[in-house]
Motif scaffolding. Structure first.
Motif, short mmCIF file in Angstrom:
data_model
loop_
_atom_site.label_atom_id
_atom_site.label_comp_id
_atom_site.label_asym_id
_atom_site.label_seq_id
_atom_site.Cartn_x
_atom_site.Cartn_y
_atom_site.Cartn_z
N UNK A 204 52.67 51.52 -0.37
CA UNK A 204 51.65 51.67 0.67
C UNK A 204 51.54 50.39 1.50
N UNK A 205 51.55 49.25 0.83
CA UNK A 205 51.47 47.97 1.55
C UNK A 205 52.72 47.74 2.40
N UNK A 206 53.87 48.14 1.91
CA UNK A 206 55.09 48.00 2.69
C UNK A 206 55.02 48.86 3.96
N UNK A 207 54.52 50.07 3.82
CA UNK A 207 54.38 50.94 4.99
C UNK A 207 53.43 50.31 6.02
N UNK A 208 52.33 49.75 5.52
CA UNK A 208 51.34 49.14 6.40
C UNK A 208 51.96 47.98 7.18
N UNK A 209 52.62 47.08 6.47
CA UNK A 209 53.14 45.90 7.14
C UNK A 209 54.41 46.19 7.94
N UNK A 212 52.89 47.15 11.12
CA UNK A 212 52.35 45.97 11.81
C UNK A 212 53.46 45.13 12.43
N UNK A 213 54.58 45.06 11.74
CA UNK A 213 55.71 44.26 12.23
C UNK A 213 56.64 45.05 13.15
N UNK A 214 56.31 46.33 13.37
CA UNK A 214 57.08 47.19 14.26
C UNK A 214 58.56 47.25 13.87
#
Length: 226
Positions: A204-209, A212-214
């Protein structure tokens, strides 16, 4: 030719040059070569997975990796690609996964602080790169645990392995087959992730960032549904 004799004949051709001269004749058509390669890949993959299902070696390796404090992955030459593949999958769901590639992380750094709770996953295929053999031997001697993924029970690191995973790489090509090795990487990462308590959170955190990092373009499927 049965499987055992096929493997024995394959092992008698140690270099790509030897295999090229044996397997590619001027009168062979592209269709004929394709049929032989497909047949051989299916056979090697099936044999590898059936044997591993019977031995339970992959679940044992997954448990060892999951319980480790630090997880190192190493391979040289063509085996470096296998190490990168497994590293990409494991590091997505586990912490403290390190690719010992000799650049960002050197063997010297790895060996300086080995603990009994550390594990090294070593890919060692013929013609068995000396760098991997030395790293595996010294890691084992320093007290670390060793998972060896290799193509022979007589491979140089086999006797030092905590868990030995044998894959069949016999091929109808000049190059040894990668099919079963890639499948084992997928199987090993899947079993390890399935038992990891933090996998869902990390993904989940990887998907979020990643968003964010496009890292990725628009989700075309999502756009089509909206």
């Amino acid at each position: 030719m049965n499987t055992d004799s096929n493997d024995e004949h394959d092992r008698s051709l140690p270099s790509p040059r030897d295999r090229f001269g044996e397997r590619f004749r001027p009168n062979l058509s592209a269709e004929g070569i394709q049929a032989r390669v497909i047949e051989n890949e299916v056979r090697s993959l099936t044999q590898t997975l059936e044997e591993l299902a019977a031995t339970g070696d992959v679940p044992r390796a997954a448990a060892l990796i999951l319980g480790a404090r630090r997880r190192y992955i190493a391979g040289e030459g063509k085996a470096a690609a296998y190490a990168q593949l497994l590293n990409a999958d494991l590091s997505a769901t586990l912490s403290n996964v390190f690719l010992a590639d000799g650049r960002a992380l050197s063997p010297l750094t790895v060996l300086t602080d080995v603990r009994a709770s550390d594990v090294l996953i070593a890919f060692s295929m013929r013609r068995y790169r000396e760098e991997t053999i030395r790293l595996g031997r010294l890691f084992h001697e320093a007290g670390g645990q060793l998972v060896v993924i290799t193509d022979s029970e007589d491979a140089p690191l086999a006797g030092r392995a905590t868990v030995l995973i044998r894959v069949h790489t016999a091929s109808a090509s000049y190059a040894d087959s990668s099919t079963a090795v890639a499948a084992v990487c997928h199987l090993l990462s899947t079993l390890t992730t399935a038992s990891s308590k933090g996998a869902r959170r990390r993904l989940s955190m990887r998907d979020h960032y990643a968003a964010e990092l496009a890292f990725y373009g628009p989700d075309r499927d999502q756009e089509a549904r909206s």
